[in-house]
Write an enzyme that holds these catalytic residues in place. Structure first.
Site, PDB file in Angstrom:
ATOM      1  N   CYS A  97      76.889  60.588  72.551  1.00 53.29           N
ATOM      2  CA  CYS A  97      76.976  59.316  71.825  1.00 53.29           C
ATOM      3  C   CYS A  97      75.619  58.657  71.607  1.00 53.29           C
ATOM      4  O   CYS A  97      74.940  58.937  70.639  1.00 53.29           O
ATOM      5  CB  CYS A  97      77.939  58.373  72.539  1.00 53.29           C
ATOM      6  SG  CYS A  97      78.476  56.992  71.509  1.00 53.29           S
ATOM      7  N   ARG A 134      85.285  51.428  63.237  1.00 46.95           N
ATOM      8  CA  ARG A 134      84.666  52.388  64.146  1.00 46.95           C
ATOM      9  C   ARG A 134      85.352  53.744  64.060  1.00 46.95           C
ATOM     10  O   ARG A 134      86.521  53.845  63.647  1.00 46.95           O
ATOM     11  CB  ARG A 134      84.741  51.876  65.593  1.00 46.95           C
ATOM     12  CG  ARG A 134      83.899  50.647  65.861  1.00 46.95           C
ATOM     13  CD  ARG A 134      84.026  50.213  67.307  1.00 46.95           C
ATOM     14  NE  ARG A 134      83.483  51.185  68.236  1.00 46.95           N
ATOM     15  CZ  ARG A 134      82.198  51.306  68.546  1.00 46.95           C
ATOM     16  NH1 ARG A 134      81.305  50.507  67.960  1.00 46.95           N
ATOM     17  NH2 ARG A 134      81.793  52.207  69.424  1.00 46.95           N
ATOM     18  N   HIS A 209      83.171  61.990  73.997  1.00 49.29           N
ATOM     19  CA  HIS A 209      83.258  61.483  75.371  1.00 49.29           C
ATOM     20  C   HIS A 209      84.390  62.237  76.066  1.00 49.29           C
ATOM     21  O   HIS A 209      84.606  63.400  75.839  1.00 49.29           O
ATOM     22  CB  HIS A 209      83.563  59.983  75.363  1.00 49.29           C
ATOM     23  CG  HIS A 209      82.466  59.160  74.784  1.00 49.29           C
ATOM     24  ND1 HIS A 209      81.297  58.898  75.450  1.00 49.29           N
ATOM     25  CD2 HIS A 209      82.372  58.506  73.588  1.00 49.29           C
ATOM     26  CE1 HIS A 209      80.519  58.126  74.701  1.00 49.29           C
ATOM     27  NE2 HIS A 209      81.146  57.882  73.572  1.00 49.29           N
TER      28      HIS A 209
END
Length: 269
Positions: A97, A134, A209
């Site tokens: 990320c 997002r 993630h």
């Protein structure tokens, strides 16, 4: 003599969003279970260039924009040079990320000034604005980075796919750097071109993630094997571990997402 593995953890207090410390723990435990002597070193504001030079594998997690600015103000000079040298010389690492944005050319947040990166990875990341949706959700990626895909397939006997979870506002565009993989489910780098992450030398950069390595333990094994081979300059054969639970979790997630992958019962799904 017991072989030693030193894990360098990038700014653990500032860059461990979304449980990315799980990647550190996974490498540590899977190496220890095989009898290796493992230590974890925090590569933070108190670390020196010598500390960076002494690690065998590097793990970086995600961060909010403010924390990322703090990190980049610290990761300058000799420390930045040491990080560049480590990656250029093949030290393996997994960067999630925010970390790939640090290794890239720059990141433009929704608010505030452009944050210059280290320029190791030829990529740029831009947040389109506060009102932009997002990129959030489960992620399945076919590894297409040629050498990595080949080495993972040699280790496991089947084509490599990654299962993860993404949560990022920035959109990443790749320059002259190889994508880590092709998005099978999810959005990836930018939700437009079907790419996810980047792969350079032995650095794995991704938006995934989850954290990534507990869901994909074969990648942790590749990092361990690559690090030990580079350090000791000899072939390393890792003893097998019982990954039944991880494989069952991967299969359950793929079934839930209705993603069909050949050889679902193998070590890599």
């Amino acid at each position: 003599m017991t072989k030693k593995l030193t894990i360098g953890w990038l700014y653990p207090k500032l860059m461990s969003t979304y449980g990315d410390r799980g990647n550190v723990i996974t490498i540590q435990r899977r190496a220890q279970w095989r009898g290796y002597d493992v230590s974890v070193v925090a590569l933070d504001q108190n670390a020196t260039a010598a500390d960076i030079n002494n690690v065998d594998v590097i793990v970086g997690g995600g961060a909010q924009d403010r924390q990322q600015e703090i990190v980049m103000r610290d990761l300058q000079g000799a420390k930045a040079d040491a990080m560049r040298d480590k990656i250029e010389n093949g030290t393996p690492g997994v960067f999630t990320c925010g970390s790939p944005q640090l290794l890239g050319n720059y990141y433009e947040p929704a608010l505030g000034q452009r944050i210059q990166g280290l320029g190791i990875l030829d990529l740029v990341s831009v947040h389109p604005g506060e009102n932009t949706k997002r990129c959030i959700g489960n992620l399945v990626v076919e590894v297409t980075a040629s050498r990595l895909a080949r080495e993972l397939e040699e280790m496991t006997g089947t084509k490599p796919y990654l299962v993860g979870f993404e949560n990022h506002g920035g959109r990443t565009q790749l320059g002259e750097v190889e994508a880590l993989g092709r998005v099978v489910y999810g959005l990836g780098n930018n939700g437009e071109d079907g790419t996810e992450g980047a792969f350079y030398q032995n650095a794995v950069a991704t938006y995934s993630h989850g954290p990534l390595l507990p869901k994909n333990p074969f990648v942790a094994d590749w990092l361990i094997k690559t690090a030990l081979q580079l350090k000791y300059q000899e072939a390393i054969a890792l003893s097998p571990l019982d990954d039944t639970l991880a494989l069952q979790a991967r299969s359950a997630m793929l079934k839930r997402l209705k993603v069909s992958i050949s050889n679902p019962a193998t070590a890599i799904v």
